[in-house]
Design a protein around this motif. Structure first.
Motif, PDB file in Angstrom:
ATOM      1  N   CYS A 115     -55.799   4.177  49.432  1.00  0.00           N
ATOM      2  CA  CYS A 115     -55.147   4.282  49.567  1.00  0.00           C
ATOM      3  C   CYS A 115     -54.583   2.930  49.854  1.00  0.00           C
ATOM      4  N   CYS A 155     -50.426   4.137  44.261  1.00  0.00           N
ATOM      5  CA  CYS A 155     -50.877   4.946  44.953  1.00  0.00           C
ATOM      6  C   CYS A 155     -49.685   5.555  45.494  1.00  0.00           C
ATOM      7  N   CYS A 157     -48.720   8.084  47.928  1.00  0.00           N
ATOM      8  CA  CYS A 157     -49.141   8.993  48.755  1.00  0.00           C
ATOM      9  C   CYS A 157     -48.042   8.912  50.176  1.00  0.00           C
ATOM     10  N   CYS A 160     -47.802   5.298  51.719  1.00  0.00           N
ATOM     11  CA  CYS A 160     -46.695   4.373  50.478  1.00  0.00           C
ATOM     12  C   CYS A 160     -45.817   4.500  50.793  1.00  0.00           C
TER      13      CYS A 160
HETATM   14 ZN   LIG Z   1     -50.740   5.492  49.201  1.00  0.00          ZN
END
Ligand SMILES: [Zn+2]
Length: 679
Positions: A115, A155, A157, A160
C-alpha cells in the motif's frame, strides 16, 4: 552520459545471484566476460534476505555480490530491493498489504502488493534505501541506483481513503468546490463531510474499468499515481543524501496505463523502461514507445532497462525472438535514444513464474547456445562502438501529443464507444509518420510546442486549463496542428464544456461538432475527397466514431460518403494566424493518414530522413558535428537502400566500411551510418 565511469553503451541486465551457489556465480562471471557484459542490475528483490526482521539487517550477501562483480570489472545498477515487501512485514504490520479494487484485503504474495500510503511501508523503504546508500556509496562497482521495480497498481484501503480525503482538501479547499467540480448533483452524490468520501472501487463507483463517476475515478488515479511517486521520492531523497552524483532511476513500462509518467519523470535523473513486445507487436508501436520514453524528459537519452534475449513468460504464446531479432530490437532502442542495452535476465531462474523467461545464460548452464552466441556477438559490437553515440539526440520537427490524464478520461468515459482506444488512435498517426520516415517526438502537454512545426493530438478529449491557449499560440505563430473526433469535449474533471464541441478548440478549428456517431466494428463510413490533396483523391474508409460537424469558417476538404450525414464535412482545415488547424472527424484507414501527413509534411518542409523500402526503419541521432543514421531492416529478406548523393563520406559504424550509392541491408540487419553534418 549517465555515469562517466563506464563511457560506452552499457550492456548486461538483471542478475539474481541470491538464487545460486558459489560455483554457479563463478561460472556466470566467466561467461559475462565472454558476452561483453559490463553491467549487472542486482538486489531488485532482496528485501526479505537483507532484512529478516524489523530491526535486523544483513548485508553480507550483498557485500559479497558487489565485491565479486567489481573484481571482474562488472559495474552495478544497484536496486534498493523494495520491489516486494517481506512476508514477516505483512504479518506483523497488516497496513503494508493492499485492499484491491473488489475491496478484498490482500495477504502476502506476488510483488506489487504494498500500500503506497502504509506508514510501515513508507518508513521501511526510506530506512532501507538510506542504509543501502550509506553502505555502498563508495563501492567501486556502483554505477546507478534502481529504485524498487515496475511500480504499479492501486490500493483502496482505509489509509489510502484517509490520504485521498486529505489530497482532495488540498486540491479543492472546500466541499462546495468539490461538489461542483465532481458534479455531485448527479445521482444524489452531494457530500456534506469529507469522511463521506470513499475510494471509487468495486464496492462503490467502479466495475472493471468502468465507473459511474468519471470525476471521482479520475482524481483517484491522479492521487494513486502521486502516492506511489511519493514512495519513490522517499527512496530517491535518501539515495541523494549519500550520493548526490549517482543518477537514480526506476524502471517504467512504456504506455502502462495507471501511472502518469510525465509527472514521474520530473523526479527521475534518467528514464529507464522495460521493453517486452510480442511477436505480433507492430515495430512502429515499439518505436513509438521508445519515443514516448525519450519524450518524458524532453529528449534526453534513456535506458533500455529490461528486454528478453529470447522469450517472455507471461504472454499467452511466448514466441522466441528469431535469429537476429534480439540484436535488431536492441539497436532499435539505441536508434530511438537508448544509451544502454540491458536484459532481464542474465541467468534463467529454475523455480517460480520466471523460469520460462529467457536469459543470456539458459538452463543448460553453458555458453554454447544460440541465445548466448547472439548476446556475445552484440556485446562485442557494443564494445567496439565506444562512446561515440552516447548523449546524441534525435531532432524532430513533428510531434505527437500523448497525455495520461486524457487517456484516463477517454477510457473511463461511459460512451460513446467501447471501440475507442486512445493509444490505438495515437498509434495510427504515429505509424503514418513512421512509414513516411518522418522522425517524430512523443510529447506531453507541458513540452515547449515552439520546437515543432507540426503537432498532432489525436482524441484530445480533455482540455486542461491553459492548453487551448497554448495550442492557439502555436498555430498563431505558424505551426500546423491536427486533432480528431472526440476532442475538446471536457475539462480536467471530465465536465463537458458547454456551447458546442470541440469546446475551447472550436475557434481554432473553425468547426462545430453537433453529434457523435459510434460505429459497430463491422460498420464503416467513407472519407470522400472533394478535390485532390497531394496523394489523396477519391474515397477512403473510416470507422470507430464519426463526428457530425459543420464548418464555421474552416475549409472542407472531404465529406462523409454515406449514412444520413453523407455530405457533411469529415476533413477540415482552418487558417488561424500564420498557421493552420486540421480536424479529422473520424478514424481513417492507414493509407489516408499516410497521404494526408505526406502532403502536410511536404508543405511544411518536414522531410523524410531517407526513402527506404517497406519494413526498413530509419532514425537519426546527432551529436556535435556528427550524425548517426540508423537503418534497421525488420524484413525477413535483404533490402536495398539508395543513399542520396552527398559530398560527405558515410561510414558504417559497425564495420568501418565506406558506403555510398545502393547499399545492401541483410535480413534483420542493422547499419549505422556515421557522417559529418553538413548543415
Ligand atoms: Zn492503501
Amino acid at each position: 552520459m549517465f555515469n562517466e565511469k563506464l563511457p560506452k553503451i552499457w550492456y548486461g541486465g538483471d542478475y539474481n545471484p541470491e538464487q545460486w551457489d558459489k560455483e554457479v556465480i563463478h561460472e556466470d562471471l566467466r561467461m559475462f566476460k565472454l558476452a561483453g557484459i559490463d553491467v549487472a542490475t542486482v538486489n531488485v528483490f532482496s528485501w526479505a534476505l537483507i532484512q529478516p526482521s524489523e530491526h535486523v539487517y544483513h548485508f553480507d550477501g550483498l557485500d559479497a555480490i558487489m565485491d565479486n562483480l567489481a573484481s571482474k570489472g562488472v559495474s552495478v545498477c544497484l536496486a534498493t530491493s523494495t520491489g516486494a515487501h517481506p512476508a514477516w512485514m505483512a504479518r506483523e504490520f497488516p497496513d503494508v498489504t493492499r485492499v484491491d479494487s473488489e475491496g478484498r484485503k490482500r495477504k502476502f504474495g506476488g510483488r506489487h502488493n504494498s500500500c503506497p500510503n502504509s506508514p510501515t511501508y513508507r518508513k521501511h523503504v526510506a530506512l532501507l534505501a538510506g542504509k543501502i546508500a550509506e553502505r555502498y556509496k563508495d563501492h567501486p562497482a556502483l554505477l546507478m541506483w534502481h529504485v524498487s521495480n515496475e511500480y504499479g497498481g492501486y490500493c483502496y484501503c482505509e489509509n489510502c481513503a484517509a490520504a485521498f480525503r486529505k489530497w482532495l482538501q488540498n486540491r479543492y479547499g472546500s466541499l462546495d468546490k468539490l461538489n461542483k467540480v465532481w458534479y455531485t448533483a448527479f445521482w444524489g452524490h452531494t457530500f456534506y463531510d469529507w469522511e463521506e468520501i470513499v475510494p471509487p472501487n468495486g464496492l462503490s463507483e467502479e466495475w472493471g474499468n468502468r465507473t459511474n463517476f468519471q470525476s471521482i475515478s479520475l482524481d483517484y488515479r491522479r492521487f494513486q499515481s502521486e502516492s506511489l511517486l511519493e514512495c519513490y521520492s522517499l527512496e530517491y531523497d535518501e539515495l541523494k543524501k549519500h550520493t548526490p552524483n549517482i543518477p537514480v532511476t526506476t524502471n517504467l513500462m512504456g504506455f502502462y496505463p495507471e501511472l502518469n509518467y510525465f509527472e514521474w519523470a520530473k523526479r527521475m535523473d534518467v528514464v529507464s523502461w522495460d521493453n517486452y513486445p510480442s511477436l505480433d507487436t507492430p515495430v512502429s508501436f515499439t518505436a513509438m514507445t521508445h519515443d514516448l520514453m525519450r519524450g518524458l524528459k524532453g529528449g534526453q537519452p534513456f535506458m533500455l532497462m529490461e528486454q528478453t534475449p529470447s522469450q517472455q513468460n507471461w504472454q499467452a504464446y511466448n514466441s522466441l525472438k528469431r535469429p537476429g531479432v534480439m540484436r535488431l530490437w536492441s539497436y532499435q532502442a539505441v536508434a530511438h535514444g537508448a544509451d544502454t542495452v540491458l536484459f532481464f535476465q542474465l541467468r534463467r531462474s529454475i523455480g517460480a513464474c520466471e523460469k520460462y523467461h529467457g536469459a543470456v545464460i539458459e538452463h543448460v548452464g553453458h555458453e554454447h547456445t544460440r541465445v548466448f552466441r547472439e548476446c556475445a556477438e552484440l556485446g562485442r559490437e557494443l564494445q567496439l562502438l565506444g562512446d561515440g553515440l552516447l548523449d546524441s539526440r534525435l531532432e524532430s520537427k513533428a510531434a505527437v501529443l500523448y497525455d495520461w490524464e486524457n487517456r484516463w478520461g477517454v477510457e473511463l468515459s461511459s460512451g460513446p464507444s467501447v471501440g475507442l482506444k486512445y493509444v490505438d488512435e495515437v498509434h495510427k498517426y504515429y505509424d503514418a509518420l513512421y512509414q513516411l520516415n518522418i522522425q517524430t517526438d512523443m510529447i506531453g502537454i507541458e513540452e515547449a510546442f515552439e520546437r515543432y512545426d507540426l503537432i498532432i493530438a489525436p482524441v484530445l478529449y480533455m482540455i486542461k486549463p491553459g492548453l487551448a491557449d497554448k495550442i492557439e499560440a502555436f498555430v498563431q505563430r505558424g505551426g500546423t496542428f491536427i486533432t480528431t473526433f472526440f476532442s475538446g469535449i471536457v475539462d480536467e474533471n471530465d465536465i463537458v464544456t458547454t456551447g458546442g464541441y470541440p469546446g475551447k478548440l472550436r475557434p481554432l478549428l473553425g468547426i462545430w461538432s453537433e453529434e457523435i456517431d459510434a460505429l459497430y466494428p463491422d460498420m464503416h463510413n467513407q472519407i470522400v475527397m472533394k478535390t485532390e490533396f497531394g496523394p489523396l483523391s477519391g474515397e477512403y474508409s473510416c470507422n470507430v466514431l464519426c463526428d457530425l460537424i459543420h464548418s464555421e469558417g474552416a475549409e472542407v476538404l472531404a465529406e462523409y460518403g454515406s449514412d444520413f450525414y453523407q455530405g457533411m464535412p469529415v476533413l477540415t482545415r482552418n487558417k488561424f494566424g500564420a498557421g493552420e488547424a486540421w480536424y479529422v472527424a473520424s478514424s481513417p484507414e492507414a493509407s489516408f493518414l499516410q497521404g494526408l501527413l505526406a502532403k502536410i509534411c511536404l508543405d511544411k518542409g518536414i522531410k523524410p530522413l531517407l526513402v527506404t523500402p517497406d519494413g526498413v526503419e530509419v532514425t537519426k541521432r546527432t551529436k556535435n558535428d556528427q550524425s548517426y543514421t540508423f537503418l534497421l531492416n525488420h524484413n525477413a529478406a535483404p533490402a536495398t537502400i539508395h543513399l542520396p548523393e552527398s559530398e560527405v563520406e558515410a561510414t558504417d559504424l559497425l564495420t568501418g566500411n565506406i558506403l555510398s550509392g545502393a547499399i545492401e541491408l541483410a535480413a534483420k540487419g542493422v547499419i549505422i551510418l556515421k557522417q559529418q553534418r553538413n548543415e
